[in-house]
Design a protein around this motif. Structure first.
Motif, PDB file in Angstrom:
ATOM      1  N   ASP A 110     -10.127  -5.962   0.620  1.00  0.00           N
ATOM      2  CA  ASP A 110      -9.059  -5.381   1.430  1.00  0.00           C
ATOM      3  C   ASP A 110      -7.698  -5.923   1.014  1.00  0.00           C
ATOM      4  O   ASP A 110      -6.681  -5.236   1.158  1.00  0.00           O
ATOM      5  CB  ASP A 110      -9.304  -5.678   2.907  1.00  0.00           C
ATOM      6  N   VAL A 111      -7.695  -7.149   0.526  1.00  0.00           N
ATOM      7  CA  VAL A 111      -6.468  -7.770   0.012  1.00  0.00           C
ATOM      8  C   VAL A 111      -6.817  -8.549  -1.244  1.00  0.00           C
ATOM      9  O   VAL A 111      -7.851  -9.220  -1.298  1.00  0.00           O
ATOM     10  CB  VAL A 111      -5.818  -8.729   1.037  1.00  0.00           C
ATOM     11  N   LEU A 112      -5.955  -8.457  -2.235  1.00  0.00           N
ATOM     12  CA  LEU A 112      -6.069  -9.278  -3.436  1.00  0.00           C
ATOM     13  C   LEU A 112      -4.812 -10.143  -3.499  1.00  0.00           C
ATOM     14  O   LEU A 112      -3.693  -9.626  -3.426  1.00  0.00           O
ATOM     15  CB  LEU A 112      -6.175  -8.392  -4.682  1.00  0.00           C
ATOM     16  N   VAL A 113      -5.010 -11.450  -3.608  1.00  0.00           N
ATOM     17  CA  VAL A 113      -3.891 -12.385  -3.686  1.00  0.00           C
ATOM     18  C   VAL A 113      -3.750 -12.852  -5.126  1.00  0.00           C
ATOM     19  O   VAL A 113      -4.723 -13.323  -5.736  1.00  0.00           O
ATOM     20  CB  VAL A 113      -4.103 -13.607  -2.770  1.00  0.00           C
ATOM     21  N   THR A 114      -2.556 -12.723  -5.673  1.00  0.00           N
ATOM     22  CA  THR A 114      -2.305 -13.171  -7.041  1.00  0.00           C
ATOM     23  C   THR A 114      -1.049 -14.028  -7.087  1.00  0.00           C
ATOM     24  O   THR A 114      -0.133 -13.861  -6.271  1.00  0.00           O
ATOM     25  CB  THR A 114      -2.177 -11.974  -8.007  1.00  0.00           C
ATOM     26  N   SER A 115      -1.020 -14.972  -8.018  1.00  0.00           N
ATOM     27  CA  SER A 115       0.151 -15.843  -8.197  1.00  0.00           C
ATOM     28  C   SER A 115       0.049 -16.439  -9.593  1.00  0.00           C
ATOM     29  O   SER A 115      -0.240 -15.716 -10.546  1.00  0.00           O
ATOM     30  CB  SER A 115       0.197 -16.923  -7.105  1.00  0.00           C
ATOM     31  N   LYS A 116       0.243 -17.734  -9.735  1.00  0.00           N
ATOM     32  CA  LYS A 116       0.122 -18.469 -10.995  1.00  0.00           C
ATOM     33  C   LYS A 116       0.578 -17.673 -12.208  1.00  0.00           C
ATOM     34  O   LYS A 116       1.758 -17.611 -12.503  1.00  0.00           O
ATOM     35  CB  LYS A 116      -1.296 -18.997 -11.136  1.00  0.00           C
ATOM     36  N   GLY A 117      -0.347 -16.979 -12.924  1.00  0.00           N
ATOM     37  CA  GLY A 117       0.018 -16.285 -14.146  1.00  0.00           C
ATOM     38  C   GLY A 117       0.926 -15.087 -13.961  1.00  0.00           C
ATOM     39  O   GLY A 117       1.361 -14.468 -14.938  1.00  0.00           O
ATOM     40  N   LEU A 118       1.246 -14.758 -12.725  1.00  0.00           N
ATOM     41  CA  LEU A 118       2.013 -13.564 -12.386  1.00  0.00           C
ATOM     42  C   LEU A 118       3.373 -13.500 -13.075  1.00  0.00           C
ATOM     43  O   LEU A 118       3.849 -12.415 -13.430  1.00  0.00           O
ATOM     44  CB  LEU A 118       2.194 -13.539 -10.867  1.00  0.00           C
ATOM     45  N   THR A 119       4.026 -14.634 -13.261  1.00  0.00           N
ATOM     46  CA  THR A 119       5.322 -14.671 -13.960  1.00  0.00           C
ATOM     47  C   THR A 119       5.275 -15.600 -15.169  1.00  0.00           C
ATOM     48  O   THR A 119       6.305 -16.041 -15.654  1.00  0.00           O
ATOM     49  CB  THR A 119       6.457 -15.134 -13.026  1.00  0.00           C
ATOM     50  N   ASN A 120       4.062 -15.914 -15.634  1.00  0.00           N
ATOM     51  CA  ASN A 120       3.858 -16.888 -16.704  1.00  0.00           C
ATOM     52  C   ASN A 120       4.480 -18.244 -16.365  1.00  0.00           C
ATOM     53  O   ASN A 120       4.938 -18.969 -17.241  1.00  0.00           O
ATOM     54  CB  ASN A 120       4.411 -16.376 -18.040  1.00  0.00           C
ATOM     55  N   GLY A 121       4.505 -18.556 -15.074  1.00  0.00           N
ATOM     56  CA  GLY A 121       4.998 -19.854 -14.631  1.00  0.00           C
ATOM     57  C   GLY A 121       6.501 -19.977 -14.561  1.00  0.00           C
ATOM     58  O   GLY A 121       7.019 -21.071 -14.308  1.00  0.00           O
ATOM     59  N   THR A 122       7.232 -18.890 -14.730  1.00  0.00           N
ATOM     60  CA  THR A 122       8.693 -18.998 -14.800  1.00  0.00           C
ATOM     61  C   THR A 122       9.375 -18.936 -13.445  1.00  0.00           C
ATOM     62  O   THR A 122      10.522 -19.359 -13.317  1.00  0.00           O
ATOM     63  CB  THR A 122       9.273 -17.875 -15.672  1.00  0.00           C
ATOM     64  N   SER A 123       8.709 -18.393 -12.431  1.00  0.00           N
ATOM     65  CA  SER A 123       9.343 -18.196 -11.131  1.00  0.00           C
ATOM     66  C   SER A 123       8.346 -18.486 -10.024  1.00  0.00           C
ATOM     67  O   SER A 123       7.138 -18.353 -10.210  1.00  0.00           O
ATOM     68  CB  SER A 123       9.835 -16.746 -10.986  1.00  0.00           C
ATOM     69  N   ALA A 124       8.872 -18.864  -8.867  1.00  0.00           N
ATOM     70  CA  ALA A 124       8.026 -19.074  -7.690  1.00  0.00           C
ATOM     71  C   ALA A 124       7.647 -17.714  -7.139  1.00  0.00           C
ATOM     72  O   ALA A 124       8.458 -17.049  -6.490  1.00  0.00           O
ATOM     73  CB  ALA A 124       8.775 -19.892  -6.643  1.00  0.00           C
ATOM     74  N   CYS A 125       6.416 -17.309  -7.399  1.00  0.00           N
ATOM     75  CA  CYS A 125       6.037 -15.942  -7.050  1.00  0.00           C
ATOM     76  C   CYS A 125       4.554 -15.837  -6.721  1.00  0.00           C
ATOM     77  O   CYS A 125       3.718 -16.482  -7.357  1.00  0.00           O
ATOM     78  CB  CYS A 125       6.360 -14.993  -8.208  1.00  0.00           C
ATOM     79  N   ALA A 126       4.261 -15.040  -5.730  1.00  0.00           N
ATOM     80  CA  ALA A 126       2.887 -14.629  -5.404  1.00  0.00           C
ATOM     81  C   ALA A 126       2.985 -13.236  -4.820  1.00  0.00           C
ATOM     82  O   ALA A 126       4.072 -12.767  -4.456  1.00  0.00           O
ATOM     83  CB  ALA A 126       2.249 -15.597  -4.414  1.00  0.00           C
ATOM     84  N   ALA A 127       1.847 -12.568  -4.735  1.00  0.00           N
ATOM     85  CA  ALA A 127       1.845 -11.218  -4.185  1.00  0.00           C
ATOM     86  C   ALA A 127       0.516 -10.927  -3.519  1.00  0.00           C
ATOM     87  O   ALA A 127      -0.540 -11.342  -4.003  1.00  0.00           O
ATOM     88  CB  ALA A 127       2.114 -10.189  -5.282  1.00  0.00           C
ATOM     89  N   LEU A 128       0.588 -10.237  -2.399  1.00  0.00           N
ATOM     90  CA  LEU A 128      -0.596  -9.698  -1.737  1.00  0.00           C
ATOM     91  C   LEU A 128      -0.674  -8.214  -2.081  1.00  0.00           C
ATOM     92  O   LEU A 128       0.278  -7.466  -1.809  1.00  0.00           O
ATOM     93  CB  LEU A 128      -0.496  -9.835  -0.218  1.00  0.00           C
ATOM     94  N   LEU A 129      -1.773  -7.790  -2.687  1.00  0.00           N
ATOM     95  CA  LEU A 129      -2.022  -6.371  -2.912  1.00  0.00           C
ATOM     96  C   LEU A 129      -2.890  -5.894  -1.753  1.00  0.00           C
ATOM     97  O   LEU A 129      -4.033  -6.322  -1.597  1.00  0.00           O
ATOM     98  CB  LEU A 129      -2.718  -6.139  -4.248  1.00  0.00           C
ATOM     99  N   VAL A 130      -2.328  -5.040  -0.920  1.00  0.00           N
ATOM    100  CA  VAL A 130      -2.923  -4.683   0.359  1.00  0.00           C
ATOM    101  C   VAL A 130      -3.551  -3.293   0.282  1.00  0.00           C
ATOM    102  O   VAL A 130      -2.917  -2.335  -0.165  1.00  0.00           O
ATOM    103  CB  VAL A 130      -1.865  -4.723   1.475  1.00  0.00           C
ATOM    104  N   GLY A 131      -4.799  -3.202   0.746  1.00  0.00           N
ATOM    105  CA  GLY A 131      -5.535  -1.952   0.688  1.00  0.00           C
ATOM    106  C   GLY A 131      -5.155  -0.963   1.784  1.00  0.00           C
ATOM    107  O   GLY A 131      -4.468  -1.291   2.760  1.00  0.00           O
ATOM    108  N   LYS A 132      -5.645   0.255   1.636  1.00  0.00           N
ATOM    109  CA  LYS A 132      -5.309   1.372   2.522  1.00  0.00           C
ATOM    110  C   LYS A 132      -5.741   1.119   3.958  1.00  0.00           C
ATOM    111  O   LYS A 132      -5.045   1.495   4.909  1.00  0.00           O
ATOM    112  CB  LYS A 132      -5.953   2.651   1.984  1.00  0.00           C
TER     113      LYS A 132
END
Length: 421
Positions: free
Chosen positions: A252-274
């Motif tokens: 229902d949700v996929l959480v991604t971070s770490k490799g998302l910006t190749n370590g250049t920025s403080a970033c994460a994202a929730l991919l939220v399902g329908k």
């Protein structure tokens, strides 16, 4: 020598004996880091397994710099900006399973806090407010903010800090789903979500297929939200873009971070399902979550550039090649005294270490072994009774050989110093 006058509190180590010359980094390029002591060491953990394409990728750096000149900062509180929408569309196009919306965050820890809030609000909107329990795996790691530290199944001082775990449950995953069945038999009507790393960040233990199948059955029966925490495993670290791409049913949700910006920025994202997006839309509800630095223009430019670079470099082939190199390396290390079997998949591996009594190496001894390897020329990650190897996907055969030599020499000196006694 150790230092007691450090101006910065160095995380996760005692301050009085921090070896500042050996562990203060000065520059990082490719897959090497140069330290204050003048030594250039091979990085085998990709920063904190987030610089998957190595340090200093020029395409990503240039994209960030160009965006900083056009819009140095724009928020996402009750507003949006073009780069954020572009990055969200690009992220939604990556997984094998469909998702509908992206929530930007700044770290895996903060994103997991947001996940728990989102899951509990989802059930309130579905007229089931009693469903507040969030389930994690024993031994898991989800972060160190107040909520994510409670969700983490590893021992991280939760009792010391008064972390509130009253609405958290932890279950084993090596028992063919037996503890999972028991939990749902007792409290299935109260469970809001199960949050699961496909490969545990602490120890690189792979969650087995039989557990996943039992989890799938329980989800069909009880309807809880399933969250794939792919903070560590995503962006080519293990396989494809995300390990959950292999699952027959979408989380229902996929959480991604770490490799998302190749370590250049403080970033994460929730991919939220329908399923979640629809109920919020139908009830015109507001998800009360936001972070000042989440989804800034520069961060979103880094996301877009990282995706483009991974495609250009054919990251799936890179992962397979480096994983094959790790297989050979781990086989050779296994011939050394005190080295046991391995855990993990792809470019996320653990190598178990044992003392002279045949017991798993203690946390202090494991950290000492890691420090000996550091002095021998390679940077590896300590894990529970093991060292963890998380090299960049850009590793060459020469880098793998350099890593083998450094680990071998480090373990030899560690044994001579009595670390394995």
């Amino acid at each position: 020598m150790g230092r007691s006058d450090l101006p910065m509190w160095v995380p996760l180590v005692p301050q009085h004996n921090f070896e500042s010359d050996s562990f203060t980094a000065v520059t990082a390029d490719g897959v090497h880091v140069t330290f204050e002591d003048g030594r250039r060491r091979l990085c085998a953990k990709s920063g904190l397994w987030n610089a998957n394409l190595g340090y200093g990728n020029q395409a990503i750096a240039q994209a960030i710099a160009a965006t900083m000149e056009k819009a140095s900062y724009l928020p996402l509180f009750r507003t949006g900006h073009r780069k954020a929408f572009e990055a969200a569309r690009a992220l939604l196009a990556l997984p094998a399973h469909p998702y509908q919306r992206v929530v930007f965050s700044t770290s895996g820890s903060a994103a997991n806090d947001a996940v728990m809030k989102l899951a509990r609000q989802f059930w309130v909107l579905n007229q089931q407010p009693e469903r507040k329990l969030v389930v994690g795996l024993k031994g898991s790691y989800h972060g160190l903010t107040y909520g994510s530290q409670a969700l983490s199944g590893d021992e991280l001082g939760q009792g010391i800090y008064g972390v509130d775990g009253r609405n958290i449950r932890h279950i084993a995953f090596q028992d063919h789903g037996a503890e999972l069945q028991n939990l749902f038999r007792r409290e299935g009507h109260r469970i809001a979500a199960v949050v699961m790393e496909p490969v545990l960040g602490s120890g690189a233990e792979v969650v087995p297929a039989d557990f996943l199948e039992e989890l799938r059955k329980q989800r069909e029966q009880h309807g809880f939200l399933l969250v794939a925490d792919e903070v560590a495993t995503g962006f080519g670290r293990v396989s494809s873009w995300f390990v959950s791409d292999e699952w027959p049913d979408a989380p229902d949700v996929l959480v991604t971070s770490k490799g998302l910006t190749n370590g250049t920025s403080a970033c994460a994202a929730l991919l939220v399902g329908k399923r979640i997006a629809d109920i919020f839309d139908a009830t015109e509800s507001v998800f009360v979550h936001g972070e000042t630095q989440a989804g800034t223009p520069a961060t979103c430019a880094a996301v877009l550039a990282t995706i483009q670079e991974m495609k250009r470099l054919n990251h799936q082939d890179l992962t397979l090649k480096v994983a094959a190199g790790l297989d050979g390396l781990i086989d050779e290390l296994g011939e050394m005294a005190g080295v046991g079997d391995s855990t993990g998949r792809g470019c996320m591996r653990g190598v178990k270490l044992y003392d002279t009594n045949g017991l798993p190496l203690s946390p202090d001894a494991t950290l000492a072994a890691v420090q000996h390897i550091h002095q021998a020329g390679a940077i590896v990650q300590p894990g529970p009774g093991r060292i963890q190897l998380l090299p960049a996907l850009t590793y060459t055969e020469e880098n793998v050989e350099e890593l083998r030599k450094a680990i071998t020499q480090g373990l030899i000196t560690a044994r001579a110093a009595g670390v394995f006694a």
